[in-house]
Design an enzyme around this catalytic site. Sequence first.
Site, mmCIF file in Angstrom:
data_model
loop_
_atom_site.group_PDB
_atom_site.id
_atom_site.type_symbol
_atom_site.label_atom_id
_atom_site.label_comp_id
_atom_site.label_asym_id
_atom_site.label_seq_id
_atom_site.Cartn_x
_atom_site.Cartn_y
_atom_site.Cartn_z
ATOM 1 N N GLU A 81 52.558 43.476 46.313
ATOM 2 C CA GLU A 81 53.316 42.465 45.576
ATOM 3 C C GLU A 81 54.167 43.148 44.519
ATOM 4 O O GLU A 81 54.736 42.497 43.662
ATOM 5 C CB GLU A 81 52.391 41.429 44.957
ATOM 6 N N CYS A 113 46.661 39.936 46.232
ATOM 7 C CA CYS A 113 45.859 41.164 46.339
ATOM 8 C C CYS A 113 45.250 41.386 47.718
ATOM 9 O O CYS A 113 44.488 42.332 47.898
ATOM 10 C CB CYS A 113 44.751 41.144 45.290
ATOM 11 N N THR A 154 43.808 44.962 32.827
ATOM 12 C CA THR A 154 43.286 45.390 34.130
ATOM 13 C C THR A 154 44.358 45.811 35.144
ATOM 14 O O THR A 154 44.062 46.570 36.053
ATOM 15 C CB THR A 154 42.461 44.262 34.786
ATOM 16 N N ARG A 202 40.345 30.503 33.474
ATOM 17 C CA ARG A 202 39.020 30.358 34.066
ATOM 18 C C ARG A 202 39.072 29.822 35.498
ATOM 19 O O ARG A 202 38.181 30.050 36.288
ATOM 20 C CB ARG A 202 38.158 29.417 33.214
ATOM 21 N N THR A 204 40.631 30.865 37.810
ATOM 22 C CA THR A 204 40.701 31.964 38.778
ATOM 23 C C THR A 204 39.318 32.354 39.294
ATOM 24 O O THR A 204 39.205 33.080 40.261
ATOM 25 C CB THR A 204 41.360 33.223 38.163
ATOM 26 N N HIS A 237 37.046 42.619 46.507
ATOM 27 C CA HIS A 237 38.207 42.789 45.641
ATOM 28 C C HIS A 237 37.706 42.907 44.201
ATOM 29 O O HIS A 237 36.751 42.240 43.816
ATOM 30 C CB HIS A 237 39.166 41.604 45.803
ATOM 31 N N LYS A 242 32.909 42.566 36.714
ATOM 32 C CA LYS A 242 31.871 41.534 36.838
ATOM 33 C C LYS A 242 31.969 40.737 38.135
ATOM 34 O O LYS A 242 30.954 40.407 38.747
ATOM 35 C CB LYS A 242 31.968 40.561 35.657
ATOM 36 N N ASN A 269 42.391 47.037 38.120
ATOM 37 C CA ASN A 269 42.598 46.234 39.324
ATOM 38 C C ASN A 269 43.892 46.701 39.987
ATOM 39 O O ASN A 269 44.970 46.464 39.457
ATOM 40 C CB ASN A 269 42.694 44.754 38.929
ATOM 41 N N SER A 299 45.120 35.897 45.561
ATOM 42 C CA SER A 299 45.390 34.606 44.938
ATOM 43 C C SER A 299 46.349 33.806 45.790
ATOM 44 O O SER A 299 47.156 34.355 46.522
ATOM 45 C CB SER A 299 45.988 34.814 43.545
#
Lengths: 348, 131
Positions: A81, A113, A154, A202, A204, A237, A242, A269, A299
């Site tokens: 991307e 991603c 990230t 959130r 996500t 991914h 976390k 990331n 996403s």
Amino acid sequence: MRPDDDVGIIGYGVYVPVYRIRTAEIARVWGKLNDDLPVEEKAVAGPDEDAVTIAIEAARYAIRRAGIRPDEIGAVYVGTESKPYAVKPCSTIVAEAIGATPNVLAADYEFACKAGTEAFQASIGLVASGMVEYAMAIGVDTAQGRPADALEYTAGSGGGAFIFAKKSHETIAYVEGSYSFVTDTPDFWRRDGDRYPYHMGRFTGEPAYFRHTVMAAKSLMAELGLRPSDFDYAVFHQPNCKFPLKAARYLGIPEEKVKPGLVCSMIGNTYSGSSMIGLAAVLDVAKPGDRILLVSYGSGAGSDAFSFVVQDAIEEKRDRAPKVSAFLSRRKEIDYSMYAKFRNKILM
Amino acid sequence: MVTSAYWRTRLHRYRLVGNRCAVCGKAFFPPRLVCSYCGSTKLEECKLPERGRLVEYTVVYSAPKGYDVVVPYVVGIVELENGVRVVAQITDVDVNEVKEGMEVELTIRKLPEQLEGGMICYTYKFRPVIG
Ligand SMILES: [Zn+2]
């Protein structure tokens, strides 16, 4: 999804730029507290790097491991991307640079991603059908977060390249099957012409990352008649450290099986590169017979899940090119001002 | 850079393709029309080794337009494994850590963009060997 003929990876390579910025340095600039930062540091593309140059590096290493001639490759797909050109494929430049042109199929894939694993699916299909002998799928990004935004901590740079062929004694790991789980979920987007993406905080998490990752993994296992305990490694991914561990908990997979492929605390990331670099890190250490679960997430939203079984050729091929660990230990730390200069955040 | 010139030279730039004299065997990069050793015009395309040693270098502080972001940068002479010498930028190194004799390998990187919205030029550079 299972190909009629068995297909596997015969070569893989990764590339991560040498520059790192510590998230504590980003936090210092924006006056944020240092506790609970999502990763330790992230890889930053140098001023002469972009998705194309990183893809070329990874592709060259993949060819070295595969031990094939580049002009034997029938398809070169680049999933990203962070295309340097809005219109003009990355894949033509990569295919030309590695020596796969002109008798080759080339295209760019885009799915946030998971563009790289989307290219896996296409490569597996082309190889299994006999349309091409070798297909290369690359996932690469030089992701950018808006300054001070949560994503800036990230969004990293890096990529991985994988070459697929029909199963033989050259196979490093063959594909037992794959499963894609896709819905229209607006968790993250970047409009045409915009420099930085929007994300829904959130939102996500549960309805986006976890639902798609877990559903793709569970559906794959159901289709293949496998249980979580049948897997020796799991790669997800890695938008932060976390999420992959939490996804593993949902699936009943212990942390020890996730950690060997968890590289985001050192490189951030890497978007399309993320799960692919994780897979490479596992192939660097896996033994013949090991079963690997790979689940990407993109996403928008969707996940591709794969089951790979490692083969004997891994032992001889893994040392033909630098391992992921070589890229993790190769680092030059830069401060926020150098980072801003490298990533074109200073208006001149 | 002119688009047509970049397009014509892309294989040299991307793959380090030079040429070799069919008479005396000397290799050249960039490719030459006439052998500078024996004067022969019979030269054949050849792929050059991708590893070498940094023989000489200089640090560029005063650079052409568009290079502001990369100054200071290192330009050096790399002696490839077959003895051919290539002038190229040495990347991924700090100015104070670059040393004559260091082992380097080929990498393809982009040149600074001279024109907003213009073509992006990728070319050969060298960087320290990884792993
Ligand atoms: Zn000669």
